[in-house]
Write an enzyme that holds these catalytic residues in place. Structure first.
Site, PDB file in Angstrom:
ATOM      1  N   ASP A  17       0.835  -1.201   0.000  1.00 13.07           N
ATOM      2  CA  ASP A  17       0.000   0.000   0.000  1.00 13.07           C
ATOM      3  C   ASP A  17       0.872   1.254   0.000  1.00 13.07           C
ATOM      4  O   ASP A  17       2.093   1.181   0.141  1.00 13.07           O
ATOM      5  CB  ASP A  17      -0.952   0.013   1.209  1.00 13.07           C
ATOM      6  N   ASN A  70      -8.119  -0.139  13.534  1.00 11.21           N
ATOM      7  CA  ASN A  70      -9.532  -0.328  13.180  1.00 11.21           C
ATOM      8  C   ASN A  70      -9.755  -1.671  12.480  1.00 11.21           C
ATOM      9  O   ASN A  70     -10.794  -1.905  11.881  1.00 11.21           O
ATOM     10  CB  ASN A  70      -9.999   0.814  12.259  1.00 11.21           C
ATOM     11  N   HIS A  95      -7.929  -2.756   9.911  1.00 13.16           N
ATOM     12  CA  HIS A  95      -7.578  -2.765   8.488  1.00 13.16           C
ATOM     13  C   HIS A  95      -6.370  -3.648   8.203  1.00 13.16           C
ATOM     14  O   HIS A  95      -5.550  -3.928   9.080  1.00 13.16           O
ATOM     15  CB  HIS A  95      -7.397  -1.341   7.929  1.00 13.16           C
ATOM     16  N   GLU A  97      -9.864  -0.721   4.375  1.00 12.42           N
ATOM     17  CA  GLU A  97     -10.542  -0.189   5.550  1.00 12.42           C
ATOM     18  C   GLU A  97     -11.853  -0.932   5.794  1.00 12.42           C
ATOM     19  O   GLU A  97     -12.364  -1.608   4.893  1.00 12.42           O
ATOM     20  CB  GLU A  97     -10.827   1.314   5.340  1.00 12.42           C
TER      21      GLU A  97
HETATM   22  C1  F6R Z   1       1.353  -0.574   6.343  1.00 13.97           C
HETATM   23  C2  F6R Z   1       0.046  -1.208   6.414  1.00 13.97           C
HETATM   24  C3  F6R Z   1      -0.838  -1.011   7.595  1.00 13.97           C
HETATM   25  C4  F6R Z   1      -0.155  -1.405   8.900  1.00 13.97           C
HETATM   26  C5  F6R Z   1      -1.100  -1.288  10.090  1.00 13.97           C
HETATM   27  C6  F6R Z   1      -0.378  -1.533  11.399  1.00 13.97           C
HETATM   28  O1  F6R Z   1       1.979  -0.905   5.118  1.00 13.97           O
HETATM   29  O2  F6R Z   1      -0.315  -1.881   5.513  1.00 13.97           O
HETATM   30  O3  F6R Z   1      -2.005  -1.762   7.397  1.00 13.97           O
HETATM   31  O4  F6R Z   1       0.302  -2.723   8.796  1.00 13.97           O
HETATM   32  O5  F6R Z   1      -1.687  -0.026  10.117  1.00 13.97           O
HETATM   33  O6  F6R Z   1       0.619  -0.572  11.580  1.00 13.97           O
HETATM   34  P1  F6R Z   1       1.685  -0.637  12.757  1.00 13.97           P
HETATM   35  O7  F6R Z   1       2.513  -1.854  12.504  1.00 13.97           O
HETATM   36  O8  F6R Z   1       2.482   0.625  12.644  1.00 13.97           O
HETATM   37  O9  F6R Z   1       0.912  -0.763  14.023  1.00 13.97           O
END
Ligand code: F6R
Length: 244
Positions: free
Chosen positions: A67, A136, A138, A143
């Protein structure tokens, strides 16, 4: 879906790293999709260390982006591009032609999505996806309330993602949209590992693993994948045994 509860973040990271190394030992030209973010950082450092010690060569692998924040440059420290360069591609000597990341500045996002889908399809699909867990629920930037059946697409970011996402940036950065692989990529990938650590992830992890499987809670889809592995630490797992 398999669940592994590790003593702490270090043990979790070591386990995730050894899973990544195993895949590349088995298939030197594997197609890998690695999340950025805080959770996998130590895992990737360990992968680099083990790869050196055990001479595991990642240079024949293909990396596809999970992403990206729309409109954010690759040289911005908060971008997924920057993160992967710093923690994965540079340390593992991955050449530019071996990774394919979303161009968040493209003027034709539909085309950008189509190109990514084609790259993945041409290489026979993704061998391993490593994903984190959003506050959340995701996965990537899938989302809540999106469908399970999409490939690459552009999304309007959830309020929580915009707020939590500030932690990656040096200064306040307006985040509105993202571009992401879809959950269909996840369902079709040969293996998926989700990693989550810390008490702050405990409630959303409980929902993802214990409540209904629904696109309203994207991470719940891991339970529909026949080769998924969820690796968490004790703090993140702390609510798994509690009654809803
Ligand atoms: C980042 C991504 C996000 C994160 C998620 C958790 O490339 O795809 O979905 O994996 O938001 O983020 P952290 O690891 O910072 O808690």
């Amino acid at each position: 879906m398999q669940l592994r509860i590790c003593e702490n973040y270090d043990v979790l990271s070591a386990l995730a790293a050894s899973e990544i190394i195993q895949i590349v030992k088995q298939k030197s030209n594997a197609v890998l999709c690695l999340a950025s973010g805080d959770t996998p950082r130590l895992s990737y450092s360990l992968v680099t260390k083990i790869a050196k010690e055990e001479s595991v060569d990642f240079t024949r692998c293909t990396f596809v982006g999970l992403d990206e924040w729309m409109g954010i440059s690759p040289d911005n420290e908060g971008s997924c591009h920057y993160f992967l360069q710093k923690f994965v591609f540079k340390p593992l000597n991955i050449s530019d032609d071996r990774f394919h990341l979303f161009n968040a500045h493209s003027t034709d996002m539909e085309d950008e999505c189509r190109m990514m889908d084609e790259i993945i399809a041409k290489r026979g699909g993704i061998d391993l996806m490593v994903v984190g867990l959003g506050m959340n629920g995701h996965i990537g930037f899938n989302e809540p309330a999106e469908s399970f059946s999409e490939y690459s697409h552009v999304v309007e970011l959830d309020e929580s993602t915009k707020t939590v996402g500030q932690k990656y940036f040096q200064q306040d950065t307006p985040l509105t949209m993202g571009i992401t692989l879809g959950l269909r990529h996840l369902l079709e990938s040969k293996k998926v590992i989700l990693i989550a650590n810390g008490a702050k992830k405990a409630n959303i992890l409980r929902k993802a693993l214990k409540e209904k499987i629904t696109p309203h809670l994207p991470a719940s889809i891991l339970r529909n994948h026949s080769n998924s592995l969820v690796i968490v630490d004790r703090a993140a797992a702390s609510m798994l045994t509690q009654i809803k």
